[in-house]
Design an enzyme around this catalytic site. Structure first.
Site, PDB file in Angstrom:
ATOM      1  N   ASN A 156      35.067  14.448 -35.187  1.00  0.00           N
ATOM      2  CA  ASN A 156      34.605  15.782 -35.849  1.00  0.00           C
ATOM      3  C   ASN A 156      33.460  15.536 -36.803  1.00  0.00           C
ATOM      4  O   ASN A 156      34.066  14.970 -38.166  1.00  0.00           O
ATOM      5  CB  ASN A 156      35.610  16.471 -36.317  1.00  0.00           C
ATOM      6  CG  ASN A 156      35.507  18.025 -36.858  1.00  0.00           C
ATOM      7  OD1 ASN A 156      34.216  18.216 -36.757  1.00  0.00           O
ATOM      8  ND2 ASN A 156      36.408  18.653 -37.113  1.00  0.00           N
TER       9      ASN A 156
ATOM     10  N   ARG B  50      34.081  17.226 -31.161  1.00  0.00           N
ATOM     11  CA  ARG B  50      34.307  18.645 -31.396  1.00  0.00           C
ATOM     12  C   ARG B  50      33.009  19.277 -31.789  1.00  0.00           C
ATOM     13  O   ARG B  50      32.296  18.967 -32.777  1.00  0.00           O
ATOM     14  CB  ARG B  50      35.296  18.841 -32.693  1.00  0.00           C
ATOM     15  CG  ARG B  50      35.476  20.288 -33.100  1.00  0.00           C
ATOM     16  CD  ARG B  50      36.183  20.404 -34.144  1.00  0.00           C
ATOM     17  NE  ARG B  50      36.206  21.934 -34.375  1.00  0.00           N
ATOM     18  CZ  ARG B  50      35.953  22.502 -35.669  1.00  0.00           C
ATOM     19  NH1 ARG B  50      35.922  21.943 -36.753  1.00  0.00           N
ATOM     20  NH2 ARG B  50      35.975  23.749 -35.747  1.00  0.00           N
TER      21      ARG B  50
ATOM     22  N   HIS C 219      37.986  28.752 -32.774  1.00  0.00           N
ATOM     23  CA  HIS C 219      38.982  27.805 -32.610  1.00  0.00           C
ATOM     24  C   HIS C 219      39.478  27.879 -31.139  1.00  0.00           C
ATOM     25  O   HIS C 219      40.794  27.917 -30.741  1.00  0.00           O
ATOM     26  CB  HIS C 219      40.125  28.713 -33.251  1.00  0.00           C
ATOM     27  CG  HIS C 219      40.048  28.731 -34.717  1.00  0.00           C
ATOM     28  ND1 HIS C 219      40.101  29.980 -35.687  1.00  0.00           N
ATOM     29  CD2 HIS C 219      39.859  27.898 -35.690  1.00  0.00           C
ATOM     30  CE1 HIS C 219      40.114  29.564 -36.843  1.00  0.00           C
ATOM     31  NE2 HIS C 219      39.801  28.246 -36.760  1.00  0.00           N
TER      32      HIS C 219
ATOM     33  N   ARG D 213      37.501  33.488 -46.517  1.00  0.00           N
ATOM     34  CA  ARG D 213      36.540  34.701 -45.962  1.00  0.00           C
ATOM     35  C   ARG D 213      37.158  36.180 -45.639  1.00  0.00           C
ATOM     36  O   ARG D 213      38.278  36.021 -45.642  1.00  0.00           O
ATOM     37  CB  ARG D 213      36.284  34.225 -44.464  1.00  0.00           C
ATOM     38  CG  ARG D 213      35.677  32.976 -44.145  1.00  0.00           C
ATOM     39  CD  ARG D 213      35.203  32.550 -42.871  1.00  0.00           C
ATOM     40  NE  ARG D 213      34.612  31.263 -42.659  1.00  0.00           N
ATOM     41  CZ  ARG D 213      35.318  30.212 -41.973  1.00  0.00           C
ATOM     42  NH1 ARG D 213      36.481  30.529 -41.330  1.00  0.00           N
ATOM     43  NH2 ARG D 213      34.844  29.083 -41.681  1.00  0.00           N
TER      44      ARG D 213
ATOM     45  N   GLU E 122      44.060  20.289 -32.521  1.00  0.00           N
ATOM     46  CA  GLU E 122      42.691  20.195 -31.824  1.00  0.00           C
ATOM     47  C   GLU E 122      42.302  18.944 -31.348  1.00  0.00           C
ATOM     48  O   GLU E 122      41.742  18.836 -30.160  1.00  0.00           O
ATOM     49  CB  GLU E 122      41.598  20.974 -32.648  1.00  0.00           C
ATOM     50  CG  GLU E 122      41.907  22.568 -32.891  1.00  0.00           C
ATOM     51  CD  GLU E 122      41.255  23.241 -34.114  1.00  0.00           C
ATOM     52  OE1 GLU E 122      41.710  22.825 -35.136  1.00  0.00           O
ATOM     53  OE2 GLU E 122      40.270  23.872 -33.915  1.00  0.00           O
TER      54      GLU E 122
END
Ligand code: ADP
Length: 394
Positions: A6, A87, A176, A237, A380
């Site tokens: 990642n 990713r 996601h 957020r 993930e």
């Protein structure tokens, strides 16, 4: 072994998985790539090693990782890396599933860079670095957006002039996706039913948070949009808001577009509401009577409830609501506050089962509930390793 990467602009997170069972063997991070003082952290078999080691670029960072993995005995001595899974945050409209990396794939990732200006260029650096360090090893790109490409236009188009979509690709993409797809598969196993026969609402509640409506294994709607800002309230957020608010703030406060971008992405959400973005601390403060923390928790859970209601309508009912990621897996308070009082919608939860902690997968609905309530641990990295093995394994 498989390597999952990642890549950020100044970091590379990595995890090594054994094949074919896809068990995690080691993981870690290289930080401050491009700076004079870098840092490598490697976790392996319960031990954690950190060292100061500067890397001028992603290739050097990856070389450091391989050196550390060889020293730790994870690689070398006949144990080789068979594939690298990356990713990738944004696949635009080009990718609806994981793909083996080629020049054409890299070009398309670059083309989607305006949609993820911080992430996609870094991912390309990661791919190039892996190509240099492991020239003969196949690489696979796994996209956060891919799973959501099955959404119909009514879910992904915004009610903006059509040129916004045609010229600038402004539409809802969702994020996601790797996690939503993974927990949907795990949920089907837990329910002992084929995924193709299930309607699921998956709640990925981490620092970033999103919901997906999944019908027969295909995503039909999701809460994140062009960027990860839309939808649920998150750590920092705002999630959904009146689209006029940014213009109002610019006019009233004289702030720039960049200021507002930072305000909405980094200074809002739970942090903006109560000064903190870790749900553990917020729950403690709320229980001790802190009003701002209580309000933050209330708004957070209420937003999730509204999405559950909306997606029950979008799907025409659901077999299960699935909670995952840091908050979804660990916060019994968030789970109960989210689903309490939804009996009319067929959701009845059992507080004793909800409080049962310490298992990676469990259910917490009452026996009479029409809709099951599941907790599934996401990974993930593991999902990326599985996708990589599917494409490059023998
Ligand atoms: P991300 O991968 O998006 O950074 P995670 O899925 O790791 O996020 O989730 C991180 C969040 O999970 C933390 O901000 C914290 O609020 C929450 N979290 C982790 N453990 C717990 C816990 N035991 N109880 C409540 N919340 C938790």
């Amino acid at each position: 072994m498989l390597l999952v990467l990642n890549s950020g602009s100044s970091t590379i997170k990595f995890e090594i998985f054994a094949t074919p069972e896809i068990g995690s063997v080691a993981s870690g991070i290289v930080e401050r790539i491009g700076e004079a003082k870098g840092r490598l952290e490697l976790r392996c078999g319960g031990a954690k090693m950190t060292e100061k080691s500067a890397a001028a670029n992603h290739r050097e960072a990856l070389e450091l990782v391989f050196e550390a993995l060889r020293e730790a005995g994870v690689l070398g001595g006949g144990i080789e890396c068979l594939g690298v899974g990356h990713r990738i945050v944004h696949g635009g409209e080009s990718f609806s599933e994981p793909v083996v990396v080629s020049k054409a794939v890299i070009d398309k990732i670059k083309k989607a860079a305006p949609l993820a200006p911080l992430h996609n260029p870094a991912a390309v650096e990661g791919i190039k670095a892996a190509g240099q360090v492991l020239p003969d090893v196949p690489q696979v790109a796994v996209f956060d957006t891919a799973f959501h490409q099955t959404m119909p236009p009514r879910a992904y188009r915004y009610a903006l002039p059509a040129w916004c979509y045609r010229k600038h690709a402004i539409r809802r993409y969702g994020m996601h996706g790797t996690s939503h797809a993974y927990v949907a598969r795990r949920a089907a196993r837990q329910l002992r039913k084929p995924l193709e026969e299930l309607k699921l609402i998956t709640l990925h509640l981490g620092n970033g948070a999103s919901v997906a409506a999944i019908d027969g294994g295909e995503c039909v709607d999701t809460s994140m949009g062009l960027t990860p800002l839309e939808g649920l309230v998150m750590g920092t957020r705002s999630g959904d808001l009146d689209p006029a608010i940014p213009m109002f703030l610019i006019r009233e406060t004289g702030r720039t577009a960049e200021d507002i971008d930072r305000l909405l992405n980094k200074e809002s959400g739970l942090k903006g509401l109560c000064g903190e973005n870790d749900v553990r601390g917020i729950v403690q403060k709320a229980e001790a009577g802190n009003e701002a923390a209580e309000l933050a928790l209330d708004i957070f859970c209420y937003r999730i409830r509204k999405y559950i209601g909306a997606y029950l309508a979008a799907l025409g009912g659901a077999d299960a609501v699935v909670f995952t990621a840091g908050i979804g897996e660990n916060s019994a308070v968030v789970r109960s506050r989210t689903v309490r009082g939804l009996e009319q919608l067929g959701i009845v939860f059992d507080e004793d089962r909800n409080l049962e902690a310490g298992r990676r997968e469990f259910s917490f609905h009452a026996d009479e509930s029409n809709v099951r309530l599941l907790v599934v641990a996401t990974s993930e990295e593991r999902a990326i390793a599985e996708a990589t093995w599917e494409l490059v394994g023998d």
